[in-house]
Write a protein that holds these residues in place. Structure first.
Motif, PDB file in Angstrom:
ATOM      1  N   GLU A  40       0.831  -1.211   0.000  1.00 55.61           N
ATOM      2  CA  GLU A  40       0.000   0.000   0.000  1.00 55.61           C
ATOM      3  C   GLU A  40       0.862   1.257   0.000  1.00 55.61           C
ATOM      4  N   TYR A  43       2.484   1.633  -3.422  1.00 54.87           N
ATOM      5  CA  TYR A  43       1.459   2.080  -4.367  1.00 54.87           C
ATOM      6  C   TYR A  43       1.245   3.583  -4.225  1.00 54.87           C
ATOM      7  N   CYS A  47       2.618   4.708  -7.629  1.00 53.73           N
ATOM      8  CA  CYS A  47       1.568   4.364  -8.595  1.00 53.73           C
ATOM      9  C   CYS A  47       0.377   5.319  -8.581  1.00 53.73           C
ATOM     10  N   HIS A  51      -2.369   6.130 -11.463  1.00 52.81           N
ATOM     11  CA  HIS A  51      -3.480   5.172 -11.382  1.00 52.81           C
ATOM     12  C   HIS A  51      -4.533   5.552 -10.350  1.00 52.81           C
ATOM     13  N   LEU A  55      -7.376   3.759  -6.938  1.00 50.53           N
ATOM     14  CA  LEU A  55      -7.254   2.801  -8.054  1.00 50.53           C
ATOM     15  C   LEU A  55      -8.130   3.169  -9.250  1.00 50.53           C
ATOM     16  N   HIS A  75      -7.099   0.369 -11.610  1.00 48.97           N
ATOM     17  CA  HIS A  75      -6.797  -0.953 -11.071  1.00 48.97           C
ATOM     18  C   HIS A  75      -7.953  -1.488 -10.236  1.00 48.97           C
ATOM     19  N   ASP A  76      -9.055  -0.739 -10.219  1.00 50.27           N
ATOM     20  CA  ASP A  76     -10.245  -1.233  -9.528  1.00 50.27           C
ATOM     21  C   ASP A  76     -11.022  -2.143 -10.484  1.00 50.27           C
ATOM     22  N   THR A  81      -7.096  -4.891 -14.948  1.00 47.84           N
ATOM     23  CA  THR A  81      -5.978  -5.494 -14.233  1.00 47.84           C
ATOM     24  C   THR A  81      -6.319  -6.915 -13.789  1.00 47.84           C
ATOM     25  N   ILE A 128      -3.223  -4.429  -4.259  1.00 50.60           N
ATOM     26  CA  ILE A 128      -4.263  -4.057  -5.226  1.00 50.60           C
ATOM     27  C   ILE A 128      -5.355  -5.119  -5.234  1.00 50.60           C
ATOM     28  N   GLN A 131      -8.211  -5.043  -2.812  1.00 52.22           N
ATOM     29  CA  GLN A 131      -9.218  -4.003  -3.007  1.00 52.22           C
ATOM     30  C   GLN A 131     -10.371  -4.475  -3.899  1.00 52.22           C
TER      31      GLN A 131
END
Length: 151
Positions: A40, A43, A47, A51, A55, A75-76, A81, A128, A131
């Motif tokens: 986390e 990220y 990220c 992103h 996400l 990324h959700d 992803t 990720i 989540q």
């Protein structure tokens, strides 16, 4: 009684021999254990700027921008992803999208393999995945299993 004691010693020696011979050869090598807090944190640092902190990705991520490159995808669950195997996700994260896709594909997604270790990047990917709802996590696990079985 003496027989039981001797057999116990023999079993202990056999187990010890197995351990000594097996170290580093596979079965007893410690497997990767994710550090979700580290994932986390990485990220957020590396990220989230592209992103999204949640996400969510960049706006219009399916349409090339003025530079001809696709914006960062979410990324959700609204992104893709979770459609990719762990191997592919790690490869993209380590080397960058253009290196993985090849064929002159151009992308703003850099590789992070020089900045972070493989385990650190696995931590990001594992975080990720936490989540996502169960359905997407199960789908991605199946994709990963099929990918591993085909190798």
């Amino acid at each position: 009684m003496k027989w039981l004691m001797l057999s116990g010693v023999a079993v202990s020696l056999a187990a010890l021999s197995y351990l000594l011979l097996s170290v580093g050869s596979g079965p007893l090598v410690a497997s990767y254990q994710p550090d979700l807090a580290r994932g986390e944190s990485i990220y957020a640092a590396a990220c989230a700027a592209c992103h999204g902190a949640n996400l969510e990705g960049e706006a219009n991520w399916r349409t090339p921008g003025p530079d001809g490159r696709l914006p960062a995808p979410p990324h959700d669950v609204s992104g893709h992803t979770w459609h990719h195997s762990d191997r592919i996700l790690l490869d993209i994260t380590m080397r960058g999208t253009a290196a993985v896709v090849g064929g002159g594909y151009d992308s703003n997604m850099p590789g992070f393999g020089d900045a972070y270790s493989e385990d650190e990047l696995r931590d990001v990917l594992e975080w990720i995945k936490t989540q996502w709802p169960d359905r997407e996590r199960a789908h991605q696990a199946q994709v990963t299993a099929r990918d591993e079985a085909s190798r």
